[in-house]
Design a protein around this motif. Structure first.
Motif, PDB file in Angstrom:
ATOM      1  N   GLN A 168     -48.563 -15.179   9.308  1.00 34.55           N
ATOM      2  CA  GLN A 168     -48.085 -15.159   7.853  1.00 34.55           C
ATOM      3  C   GLN A 168     -48.990 -14.654   6.873  1.00 34.55           C
ATOM      4  O   GLN A 168     -48.972 -13.858   6.161  1.00 34.55           O
ATOM      5  CB  GLN A 168     -47.600 -16.484   7.412  1.00 34.55           C
ATOM      6  N   ALA A 169     -50.251 -14.983   7.189  1.00 35.95           N
ATOM      7  CA  ALA A 169     -51.419 -14.694   6.253  1.00 35.95           C
ATOM      8  C   ALA A 169     -51.578 -13.301   6.226  1.00 35.95           C
ATOM      9  O   ALA A 169     -51.705 -12.441   5.471  1.00 35.95           O
ATOM     10  CB  ALA A 169     -52.711 -15.405   6.831  1.00 35.95           C
ATOM     11  N   PHE A 170     -51.510 -12.650   7.859  1.00 35.80           N
ATOM     12  CA  PHE A 170     -51.382 -11.317   7.799  1.00 35.80           C
ATOM     13  C   PHE A 170     -50.583 -10.455   7.005  1.00 35.80           C
ATOM     14  O   PHE A 170     -50.647  -9.448   6.354  1.00 35.80           O
ATOM     15  CB  PHE A 170     -51.355 -10.832   9.329  1.00 35.80           C
ATOM     16  N   LEU A 208     -46.694 -11.782  18.436  1.00 40.03           N
ATOM     17  CA  LEU A 208     -48.226 -12.121  19.203  1.00 40.03           C
ATOM     18  C   LEU A 208     -49.052 -10.942  18.380  1.00 40.03           C
ATOM     19  O   LEU A 208     -48.802 -10.513  17.293  1.00 40.03           O
ATOM     20  CB  LEU A 208     -47.966 -11.170  20.647  1.00 40.03           C
ATOM     21  N   PHE A 209     -50.202 -11.065  18.857  1.00 40.04           N
ATOM     22  CA  PHE A 209     -51.305 -10.073  18.205  1.00 40.04           C
ATOM     23  C   PHE A 209     -52.292  -9.462  19.153  1.00 40.04           C
ATOM     24  O   PHE A 209     -52.326 -10.232  20.313  1.00 40.04           O
ATOM     25  CB  PHE A 209     -51.994 -10.645  17.042  1.00 40.04           C
ATOM     26  N   ARG A 244     -57.547  -6.434  14.614  1.00 41.65           N
ATOM     27  CA  ARG A 244     -56.593  -7.241  15.099  1.00 41.65           C
ATOM     28  C   ARG A 244     -55.334  -6.789  14.512  1.00 41.65           C
ATOM     29  O   ARG A 244     -55.118  -6.588  13.449  1.00 41.65           O
ATOM     30  CB  ARG A 244     -56.903  -8.730  14.486  1.00 41.65           C
ATOM     31  N   ARG A 245     -54.112  -6.581  15.383  1.00 46.22           N
ATOM     32  CA  ARG A 245     -52.882  -5.884  15.318  1.00 46.22           C
ATOM     33  C   ARG A 245     -51.943  -7.177  15.143  1.00 46.22           C
ATOM     34  O   ARG A 245     -51.825  -7.496  16.315  1.00 46.22           O
ATOM     35  CB  ARG A 245     -52.609  -4.786  15.928  1.00 46.22           C
ATOM     36  N   PHE A 246     -51.346  -7.181  14.110  1.00 47.48           N
ATOM     37  CA  PHE A 246     -50.063  -8.056  14.055  1.00 47.48           C
ATOM     38  C   PHE A 246     -48.681  -7.144  14.105  1.00 47.48           C
ATOM     39  O   PHE A 246     -47.758  -7.805  14.066  1.00 47.48           O
ATOM     40  CB  PHE A 246     -50.204  -8.835  12.860  1.00 47.48           C
TER      41      PHE A 246
END
Ligand SMILES: Nc1ncnc2c1ncn2[C@@H]1O[C@H](COP(=O)(O)OP(=O)(O)OP(=O)(O)O)[C@@H](O)[C@H]1O
Ligand SMILES: [Mg+2]
Lengths: 644, 246
Positions: free
Chosen positions: A52-54, A357-358, A373-375
């Motif tokens: 969510q932050a992402f 996932l990330f 980091r890929r969301f």
């Protein structure tokens, strides 16, 4: 001395107002874009999980990015508009300056006066602009909200640095704008005060040629670079070419202006009024060039940026058609994917899921290795099905090597990022982090959707079952397509691939349109104001000229008509030059598209183009006619008799 | 130019030639003109329209450069003077009252008169400005702007502006062109008093009566100096002029 210049400005108040407005509007827009951008750098992330932050950070970043682009755009526009307005304002006062010179003012004094004036006007304009920042921020936010850009939890801050910066830019730009003009003004011979206004400056100075040609080269360089880099830079290209091209065109305009005026005026010349328009057009080259400049930048900017975004959307569709070789797309969940794949008549199916996932992906940049980091931008696939329906050959490795320890990535040379086979990464699903390596590298793609491919074995079945999934389906034969589609209907939304691609393109185009509104609405209005400004400044300086024309037998109506006609010729010239610049941008975009997707994509926003052209033409004609009507209100003999 | 002439004259030209344009359209506005204007004198320049009178004045004042020949002003050769030097001269040594010489429309009559003084860095005394406007009969028009003054009044404000700096040489191009006889007479009296106070006047005029007020009259035709009269009456001047025009 300063009292004198202020007195001089009082006389030419439209000049004063025009200069003030151009600085004020630029400063306000710049300050508001920076204020919103600054506010977007502090997302409220308390109490949110990583994903969510992402998402929130991503939404904030999007606002920040568009506001930074907007700030750069308004910054450059401010430089352009303020510099042209101030330079024009100085050029319009040659006679006053010659008079001062004759009365004993030195060259340095003239420059000092003009710079002092610019400083005063710049400061006052900036102050007004800063006072207007509040409303400008509101307008900006309104546009952002309308375009659905503003994420929840967005709070507008009141940082002070945007105000200082924008104010500083306002003053500096006013000073810089006058710097060159004041040098030229200081060279006005005193004799001009005596010998009448006849002698005008050579409008094409060495400086003008130099800047014009340099900007032309810069434009060409951007097009050449775009042809090598590809469409990823389309927006930057559109804006860059529009600005450098517009500067080049407006700098070189005085060289082309007389020719253009000649060509456009040809049909009018046989009439008495037409010959006057024609002669005035060639006589007032400086005036015409100053009026044409904002028209050029307006048209160039609107058309270039719009077509850049439209071309990107279209090219993404072209790319999708190239990279997908399927008949249908079923939008469903992972649970149904196997059922769809097993329907009778299905030759091949590729379920592509996006479970939560990330991925921590190390990327080789010029400086070393950075882990990102890929969301998003990944898909969980079945490698065999994927390879069957995506006719794309890897540049390294093989999709067949994908398994629960190996992933595939797409190249990203444009972002300056490289990958090598065997590079390590980690995939985190739920609480579990799995180390993997890169086993295949696919060619770069425009779409940001599937930059990373994961094997389905990496994800637990229960998670996959609920994940949103697109199943690409190829029917055994053309005749089976309808039957397969009907059979798949119960499991999700079905669409022919072409429909599916079109729908995605349309969605992208809607985002583009929203982006365009945010980017161009305010700066477009600013440029429109600059057009009106230039026309007013040019028009009010002609009181005496109009009086003389009337004394020589023209009616007031004829004077107004001739002026409006002249403005039309000027505006059309500006339009043609602006379109030439836009054509350069379109060319660059087409070349970039050929690099990215193999075919030149040309998108011309005809409706917007027509509206902009008609609007600026109408504006120039209406305002110049109005100003001419106003300045010819007084009895001509009174005006002509007053020794200015 | 020999130093003798230069030292005796406050303004001088030797073999001055000025050509406008080139080739077919070339026009010789001044053709080997040599004159020397003595200090504390009043010289009138006459001739048919287009004979080069204004050009002569501009060249003498350093506003235009000669193509050939030399010019001196206030004891120094200004043929190739720098802009800074000419600016200094405009501030300190010369004044202009010209045919088309504009006033600054946004300034009052008094402010216009004070302008050159302020440009040279001085803070003009109120009385000084007033005296100059009084001298041209406009002491009651201090606060009027040019738009509120008649053509002749504007011309007189320009003249007041020129005399306020007490120039060594006043260059005047038809300074009474827009004036009635009595106003013109007042201006002539003013110019005469300037000359008596040691200043020098070089004045272009079409009016034989005006020319007759001067100490000497130069006649130009087609850019050449063709005649010169000293202390002649209006009738004589008119006769010579008629001879030139025919
Ligand atoms: N800048 C210029 N370019 C070309 N020709 C010029 C220029 N200035 C003056 N001339 C020409 O030089 C000649 C002399 O002009 P000048 O103004 O000295 O005449 P004048 O004797 O003062 O005439 P008038 O009595 O009409 O004022 C004229 O034929 C004029 O056309
Ligand atoms: Mg003349």
């Amino acid at each position: 001395m300063s009292a004198l210049t202020l007195a001089g400005l009082r006389e030419r108040w439209p000049l004063l107002l025009g200069a003030l407005l151009s600085v004020a509007a630029g400063t306000a827009l710049l300050a508001s874009a920076m204020t919103v951008a600054d506010s977007a750098t502090r997302p409220g992330l308390a109490g949110l999980d990583q994903r969510q932050a992402f998402a929130v950070r991503d939404a904030f970043d999007a606002v920040a990015a568009i506001m930074i682009i907007s700030a750069m755009l308004t910054g450059l526009l401010t430089v352009f508009i303020v510099a042209t307005t101030f330079a024009f304002a100085v050029a319009e006062r040659r006679r006053d300056i010659a008079l001062l010179r004759l009365l004993g003012a030195g060259r340095g004094q003239v420059r000092l006066v003009l710079l002092g004036e610019a400083l005063a006007l710049g400061t006052a304009g900036s102050a007004i602009g800063l006072a207007l920042t509040g409303p400008a921020v509101s307008a900006q936010m309104w546009l952002l909200r309308r375009a659905d850009f503003v994420p929840g939890g967005f709070e507008l801050g009141r940082p002070s640095w945007p105000l200082w910066t924008a104010g500083g830019v306002g003053v500096a730009v006013a000073l810089l704008g006058v710097l060159a003009a004041s040098r030229r003004a200081s060279l006005v011979p005193p004799l001009e005060a005596v010998r009448g206004g006849g002698a005008r400056d050579r409008t094409m100075t060495a400086g003008r040629w130099t800047v014009g040609v340099l900007m032309l080269l810069a434009t060409a360089a951007q097009i050449a670079a775009a042809a090598r880099v590809g469409l990823v830079v389309a927006l930057a290209l559109g804006m860059g070419v529009a600005l450098t091209g517009a500067i080049a065109a407006s700098r070189l305009a005085p060289a082309v202006m007389p020719l253009a005026a000649r060509a456009l005026g040809a049909p009018l010349r046989p009439t008495a009024l037409g010959s006057l328009v024609d002669a005035n057009g060639r006589e007032g080259v400086q005036r015409s060039a100053a009026t044409a400049a904002p028209v050029i930048v307006l048209v160039a900017l609107v058309v270039s940026v719009t077509s850049a975004l439209a071309a990107t959307a279209t090219a993404t569709a072209v790319e999708a058609r190239d990279r997908i070789d399927a008949d249908l797309v079923v939008t469903t969940t992972g649970a149904e994917a196997a059922v769809v794949a097993a329907l009778p008549g299905v030759a091949a199916a590729s379920p592509e899921s996006t479970p939560d996932l990330f991925i921590d992906l190390p990327q080789r940049t010029g400086g070393g290795i950075e882990t990102e980091r890929r969301f998003d931008g990944y898909a969980v696939v079945d490698p065999a099905g994927y390879a069957a329906l995506h006719p794309v050959a890897p540049v390294a490795g093989s999709l067949a090597d994908l398994d629960r320890d190996h992933i595939a990535v797409m190249e990203r040379p444009t972002d300056g990022i490289g990958f090598e086979l065997g590079d390590p990464a980690t995939v985190t699903v739920g609480a579990q982090t799995v180390p993997v390596r890169i086993a295949a590298i696919l060619p770069e793609q425009l779409s940001t959707g599937q930059q990373i491919l994961l094997h389905r074995d990496l994800v637990p079945d229960d998670l996959l079952d609920t994940a949103p999934t697109d199943v690409l389906v190829e029917a055994r034969s053309h005749d089976d397509v309808a039957a397969v589609r009907a059979a798949a209907e119960p499991y999700g939304d079905t669409a022919a691939v072409e429909e599916w691609i079109t729908a995605r393109t349309e969605a992208a185009q809607r985002t583009n349109d929203a982006t365009l509104e945010v980017l161009l609405a305010l700066s477009g209005l600013y440029t429109v104001m600059a057009v009106a400004n230039a026309v007013v400044i040019a028009g009010t300086g002609r009181r005496r000229e109009h009086a003389v024309a009337r004394l020589s037998g023209l009616t007031r109506r004829q004077v107004v008509a001739a002026t409006a006609l002249e403005a039309a010729v000027t505006a059309v010239t500006g339009l043609v030059l602006g379109l030439a610049v836009a054509a350069c941008a379109v060319l660059g975009i087409a070349l970039a598209a050929r690099r990215s997707v193999g075919s030149a994509v040309v998108e011309i926003p005809w409706t917007l183009l027509t509206a902009t052209a008609a609007g600026s033409l109408g504006l120039a004609v209406a305002v110049s006619a109005l100003v001419a009507a106003l300045v010819t209100r007084t009895d001509p003999i009174t005006v002509a008799a007053a020794r200015e | 130019m020999n130093t003798e002439t230069a030292s005796g004259a406050v303004s001088a030209m030797a073999e001055g030639t000025k050509t406008y344009g080139s080739g077919e359209t070339a026009l010789r506005a001044l053709d080997a003109v040599s004159i020397a204007v003595p200090r504390s004198s009043w010289t009138a320049v006459m001739g048919p329209s287009g004979s080069g009178k204004s050009t002569l004045l501009h060249c003498l004042a350093g506003l235009e450069r000669l193509d050939a020949g030399r010019v001196a002003l206030d004891g120094r050769d200004i043929t190739a003077a720098s802009d800074a030097e000419l600016t200094r001269l405009r501030r300190t040594a010369i004044g202009f009252a010209f045919q088309n010489f504009n006033l600054v429309t946004s300034l009052t009559a008094a402010q216009n008169v004070a302008l050159p003084l302020r440009l040279s860095g001085a803070r003009p005394a109120r009385g000084e400005v007033r005296a100059a406007l009084d001298a041209v009969g406009l002491g009651d028009r201090l606060r009027h702007r040019p738009g509120q003054l008649s053509g002749g009044q504007q011309q007189r404000v320009a003249l007041a502006r020129a005399i306020a700096t007490r120039p060594k040489v006043l260059f005047a191009d038809e300074p009474t062109g827009a004036l009635d006889t009595s106003s013109a007479q007042a201006v002539f009296a003013l110019l005469r008093s300037m000359v008596e106070a040691g200043q020098t006047v070089v004045m272009v005029t079409h009016d034989p009566v005006a020319a007759a007020c001067a100490d000497s009259v130069l006649f130009l035709r087609d850019g050449r100096l063709v005649d010169r009269l000293d202390g002649a009456g209006a009738a004589t001047v008119a006769a010579v002029l008629t001879g030139l025009e025919s």
